[in-house]
Scaffold this motif. Structure first.
Motif, PDB file in Angstrom:
ATOM      1  N   MET A  86       2.419   9.306  -3.895  1.00 16.87           N
ATOM      2  CA  MET A  86       1.943   9.096  -5.254  1.00 16.87           C
ATOM      3  C   MET A  86       2.631  10.089  -6.178  1.00 16.87           C
ATOM      4  SD  MET A  86      -1.980   9.084  -6.725  1.00 16.87           S
ATOM      5  CE  MET A  86      -2.481   7.853  -5.534  1.00 16.87           C
ATOM      6  N   LYS A  87       3.157   9.617  -7.333  1.00 16.11           N
ATOM      7  CA  LYS A  87       3.880  10.492  -8.228  1.00 16.11           C
ATOM      8  C   LYS A  87       2.941  11.497  -8.875  1.00 16.11           C
ATOM      9  CE  LYS A  87       7.534   7.144  -9.274  1.00 16.11           C
ATOM     10  NZ  LYS A  87       8.209   6.384 -10.339  1.00 16.11           N
ATOM     11  N   LEU A  88       3.481  12.701  -9.129  1.00 10.83           N
ATOM     12  CA  LEU A  88       2.679  13.793  -9.657  1.00 10.83           C
ATOM     13  C   LEU A  88       2.071  13.448 -11.003  1.00 10.83           C
ATOM     14  CD1 LEU A  88       1.802  16.730  -9.190  1.00 10.83           C
ATOM     15  CD2 LEU A  88       3.861  17.437 -10.418  1.00 10.83           C
ATOM     16  N   ALA A  89       2.846  12.774 -11.871  1.00  7.52           N
ATOM     17  CA  ALA A  89       2.368  12.450 -13.213  1.00  7.52           C
ATOM     18  C   ALA A  89       1.186  11.488 -13.182  1.00  7.52           C
ATOM     19  CB  ALA A  89       3.504  11.836 -14.041  1.00  7.52           C
ATOM     20  N   VAL A  90       1.074  10.703 -12.120  1.00  4.48           N
ATOM     21  CA  VAL A  90      -0.030   9.760 -11.983  1.00  4.48           C
ATOM     22  C   VAL A  90      -1.163  10.381 -11.179  1.00  4.48           C
ATOM     23  CG1 VAL A  90      -0.718   7.510 -11.083  1.00  4.48           C
ATOM     24  CG2 VAL A  90       1.541   7.794 -12.129  1.00  4.48           C
ATOM     25  N   ALA A  91      -0.816  11.120 -10.120  1.00  2.00           N
ATOM     26  CA  ALA A  91      -1.824  11.633  -9.197  1.00  2.00           C
ATOM     27  C   ALA A  91      -2.735  12.664  -9.841  1.00  2.00           C
ATOM     28  CB  ALA A  91      -1.130  12.235  -7.973  1.00  2.00           C
ATOM     29  N   LEU A  92      -2.165  13.610 -10.571  1.00  2.00           N
ATOM     30  CA  LEU A  92      -2.984  14.691 -11.110  1.00  2.00           C
ATOM     31  C   LEU A  92      -4.005  14.228 -12.154  1.00  2.00           C
ATOM     32  CD1 LEU A  92      -0.526  17.725 -11.293  1.00  2.00           C
ATOM     33  CD2 LEU A  92      -2.258  17.193  -9.594  1.00  2.00           C
ATOM     34  N   PRO A  93      -3.626  13.373 -13.127  1.00  2.00           N
ATOM     35  CA  PRO A  93      -4.658  12.886 -14.060  1.00  2.00           C
ATOM     36  C   PRO A  93      -5.765  12.101 -13.360  1.00  2.00           C
ATOM     37  CG  PRO A  93      -2.473  12.495 -14.957  1.00  2.00           C
ATOM     38  CD  PRO A  93      -2.290  12.935 -13.536  1.00  2.00           C
ATOM     39  N   TRP A 133       1.010   2.283   4.865  1.00  3.81           N
ATOM     40  CA  TRP A 133       1.079   0.863   4.497  1.00  3.81           C
ATOM     41  C   TRP A 133       1.594   0.696   3.071  1.00  3.81           C
ATOM     42  CZ3 TRP A 133      -2.104  -2.006   0.957  1.00  3.81           C
ATOM     43  CH2 TRP A 133      -1.938  -3.386   1.040  1.00  3.81           C
ATOM     44  N   LEU A 134       1.141   1.553   2.154  1.00  2.00           N
ATOM     45  CA  LEU A 134       1.606   1.476   0.768  1.00  2.00           C
ATOM     46  C   LEU A 134       3.085   1.828   0.670  1.00  2.00           C
ATOM     47  CD1 LEU A 134      -1.432   3.097  -1.105  1.00  2.00           C
ATOM     48  CD2 LEU A 134      -0.782   0.674  -1.065  1.00  2.00           C
ATOM     49  N   ARG A 135       3.519   2.821   1.453  1.00  2.90           N
ATOM     50  CA  ARG A 135       4.944   3.182   1.452  1.00  2.90           C
ATOM     51  C   ARG A 135       5.793   2.029   1.966  1.00  2.90           C
ATOM     52  NH1 ARG A 135       3.170   8.370   3.195  1.00  2.90           N
ATOM     53  NH2 ARG A 135       3.458   7.749   5.363  1.00  2.90           N
ATOM     54  N   GLU A 136       5.332   1.364   3.016  1.00  3.07           N
ATOM     55  CA  GLU A 136       6.069   0.235   3.568  1.00  3.07           C
ATOM     56  C   GLU A 136       6.198  -0.891   2.556  1.00  3.07           C
ATOM     57  OE1 GLU A 136       3.938  -0.761   7.063  1.00  3.07           O
ATOM     58  OE2 GLU A 136       4.578   1.036   8.192  1.00  3.07           O
ATOM     59  N   ARG A 137       5.132  -1.170   1.817  1.00  3.98           N
ATOM     60  CA  ARG A 137       5.188  -2.211   0.781  1.00  3.98           C
ATOM     61  C   ARG A 137       6.142  -1.826  -0.341  1.00  3.98           C
ATOM     62  NH1 ARG A 137       1.483  -6.203   0.470  1.00  3.98           N
ATOM     63  NH2 ARG A 137       1.576  -6.150  -1.802  1.00  3.98           N
ATOM     64  N   GLN A 138       6.138  -0.536  -0.699  1.00  2.00           N
ATOM     65  CA  GLN A 138       7.037  -0.079  -1.747  1.00  2.00           C
ATOM     66  C   GLN A 138       8.494  -0.215  -1.314  1.00  2.00           C
ATOM     67  OE1 GLN A 138       6.534   4.026  -2.833  1.00  2.00           O
ATOM     68  NE2 GLN A 138       7.646   3.804  -4.751  1.00  2.00           N
ATOM     69  N   VAL A 139       8.779   0.157  -0.065  1.00  2.00           N
ATOM     70  CA  VAL A 139      10.141   0.017   0.454  1.00  2.00           C
ATOM     71  C   VAL A 139      10.553  -1.447   0.508  1.00  2.00           C
ATOM     72  CG1 VAL A 139      11.574   0.325   2.510  1.00  2.00           C
ATOM     73  CG2 VAL A 139      10.072   2.176   1.768  1.00  2.00           C
ATOM     74  N   ALA A 140       9.616  -2.316   0.909  1.00  2.00           N
ATOM     75  CA  ALA A 140       9.917  -3.752   0.978  1.00  2.00           C
ATOM     76  C   ALA A 140      10.249  -4.304  -0.408  1.00  2.00           C
ATOM     77  CB  ALA A 140       8.742  -4.492   1.583  1.00  2.00           C
ATOM     78  N   ARG A 141       9.513  -3.885  -1.431  1.00  2.00           N
ATOM     79  CA  ARG A 141       9.786  -4.345  -2.804  1.00  2.00           C
ATOM     80  C   ARG A 141      11.146  -3.846  -3.278  1.00  2.00           C
ATOM     81  NH1 ARG A 141       4.181  -3.287  -3.673  1.00  2.00           N
ATOM     82  NH2 ARG A 141       4.703  -1.210  -4.490  1.00  2.00           N
ATOM     83  N   MET A 142      11.489  -2.597  -2.931  1.00  2.00           N
ATOM     84  CA  MET A 142      12.785  -2.051  -3.328  1.00  2.00           C
ATOM     85  C   MET A 142      13.926  -2.816  -2.665  1.00  2.00           C
ATOM     86  SD  MET A 142      11.934   2.051  -3.214  1.00  2.00           S
ATOM     87  CE  MET A 142      13.651   2.474  -3.506  1.00  2.00           C
ATOM     88  N   ARG A 143      13.740  -3.199  -1.388  1.00  2.00           N
ATOM     89  CA  ARG A 143      14.760  -3.974  -0.689  1.00  2.00           C
ATOM     90  C   ARG A 143      14.953  -5.344  -1.325  1.00  2.00           C
ATOM     91  NH1 ARG A 143      13.103  -2.577   5.602  1.00  2.00           N
ATOM     92  NH2 ARG A 143      14.100  -0.491   5.682  1.00  2.00           N
ATOM     93  N   GLN A 144      13.827  -5.955  -1.689  1.00  2.00           N
ATOM     94  CA  GLN A 144      13.910  -7.276  -2.334  1.00  2.00           C
ATOM     95  C   GLN A 144      14.622  -7.167  -3.680  1.00  2.00           C
ATOM     96  OE1 GLN A 144       9.926  -8.787  -2.569  1.00  2.00           O
ATOM     97  NE2 GLN A 144       9.860  -9.378  -0.398  1.00  2.00           N
ATOM     98  N   ALA A 145      14.381  -6.098  -4.410  1.00  2.00           N
ATOM     99  CA  ALA A 145      15.017  -5.925  -5.713  1.00  2.00           C
ATOM    100  C   ALA A 145      16.526  -5.720  -5.582  1.00  2.00           C
ATOM    101  CB  ALA A 145      14.383  -4.737  -6.433  1.00  2.00           C
ATOM    102  N   LEU A 146      16.960  -5.140  -4.463  1.00  5.04           N
ATOM    103  CA  LEU A 146      18.391  -4.869  -4.270  1.00  5.04           C
ATOM    104  C   LEU A 146      19.148  -6.091  -3.768  1.00  5.04           C
ATOM    105  CD1 LEU A 146      18.194  -1.303  -2.668  1.00  5.04           C
ATOM    106  CD2 LEU A 146      18.912  -1.880  -4.989  1.00  5.04           C
TER     107      LEU A 146
END
Length: 317
Positions: free
Chosen positions: A1-8, A303-316
């Motif tokens: 989770m990115k810092l700018a999103v996680a901390l707030p 599981w969330l990381r795997e989905r994020q990687v899958a979306r990045m692969r599809q975008a490429l």
């Protein structure tokens, strides 16, 4: 989770939990939230040594018990107060962890697991059989309510503020530690210890520090939880607690700070949500955990990381 999103989001969640006694008069709801906070801190401490350093430590149960007894005995036997007891619980556990950690951390990972399990069982035996100190199976009842600045924390709602403040401080410290260079070094040790050695870094001090810090925080959490119960006996070292901490880490995702925090809150409340079925509550809870393990073997964070990687692969593509 990115810092700018996680901390707030973390700040909003912390404030929401802090305001809970003002939003409900139900001691039951406040009590469940209180347990969730303490269990989450203990699970996050386990995540430091298991998720980040790669060492499965059953000694956490022993540290949990030592912390509870140290805090109770400080007040009931040695004339101290609750606040001193919690500090002593952390210091004693850190010292014990350094003493036992130095030899057992030199063994392989399998021997380490067995050694920490033996330690937890030994602490349970001492709690039961050292009657002159712990009162054995009779336990130490009628623990007095903590007091500070003229305020006596003698209700669930009042004691909740102690648990909330403790949880915010401990989780904040663990987040700073895990997101620092030290945290990244611990992950490197977990993933490839020979490579870390090749870079001129000695893993032993890092592993020992991780083990001791985790022990201290777990012990302090045990001390706080003891005074919430107002009694401590050998059942405080029941493996139910270790199972709970470990399940939280596994479901949240070992090595993921925010995943473990979210899982800690959710899994602590889930058994209470399932009380609509008194007969099958724990069966349903067990089924949910098994399904979650099969569906997300690396935890929610994985599981969330795997989905994020899958979306990045599809975008490429």
């Amino acid at each position: 989770m990115k810092l700018a999103v996680a901390l707030p989001l973390a700040l909003i969640a912390a404030l929401a939990f802090g305001a809970l006694p003002l939003l409900t008069a139900s001691n039951y709801i406040v009590g469940v939230a209180l347990s969730a906070l303490i269990f989450t801190v203990a699970a996050a401490a386990l995540n430091l040594v298991y998720g980040f350093t790669g060492l499965l430590s059953f000694a956490q149960l022993g540290f949990w018990g030592i912390g509870g007894y140290a805090t109770a005995l400080t007040v009931m036997t040695f004339g101290g107060n609750f606040w001193m007891g919690v500090v002593y619980a952390g210091l004693i556990n850190a010292a014990v962890a350094l003493v036992i950690g130095f030899p057992i951390l030199r063994t392989n990972r399998h021997a380490f697991v067995i050694s920490t399990l033996t330690f937890a069982l030994l602490v349970a035996l001492i709690a039961r059989d050292w009657v002159s100190l712990t009162r054995g199976p009779l336990g130490i009842p009628n623990l007095p309510a903590p007091e500070a600045f003229g305020v006596i924390f003698n209700t669930t709602a009042k004691f909740y503020w102690i648990a909330w403040a403790f949880s915010v401080v401990m989780l904040g410290f663990l987040y700073a530690l895990c997101s620092s260079r030290i945290g990244r070094t611990l992950i490197a040790i977990k993933q490839n210890e020979p490579l870390v050695r090749a870079q001129g870094i000695s893993p032993m001090p890092y592993k020992l520090a991780s083990f001791a810090i985790s022990a201290a925080i777990t012990g302090m959490a045990g001390g706080v939880f003891t005074f919430n119960l107002r009694v401590i006996d050998p059942l405080f070292l029941d493996f139910y607690y270790m199972q709970t901490f470990l399940i939280i880490v596994i479901i949240g995702g070992a090595g993921s700070f925010w995943g473990v925090v979210v899982a800690g809150i959710a899994l602590s409340a889930l058994p209470e949500v399932l009380r609509f079925s008194a007969d099958f509550r724990m069966i349903i809870y067990g089924v949910i955990l098994v399904v979650a393990m099969f569906a997300m073997p690396s935890g929610v964070a994985g599981w969330l990381r795997e989905r994020q990687v899958a979306r990045m692969r599809q975008a490429l593509q």
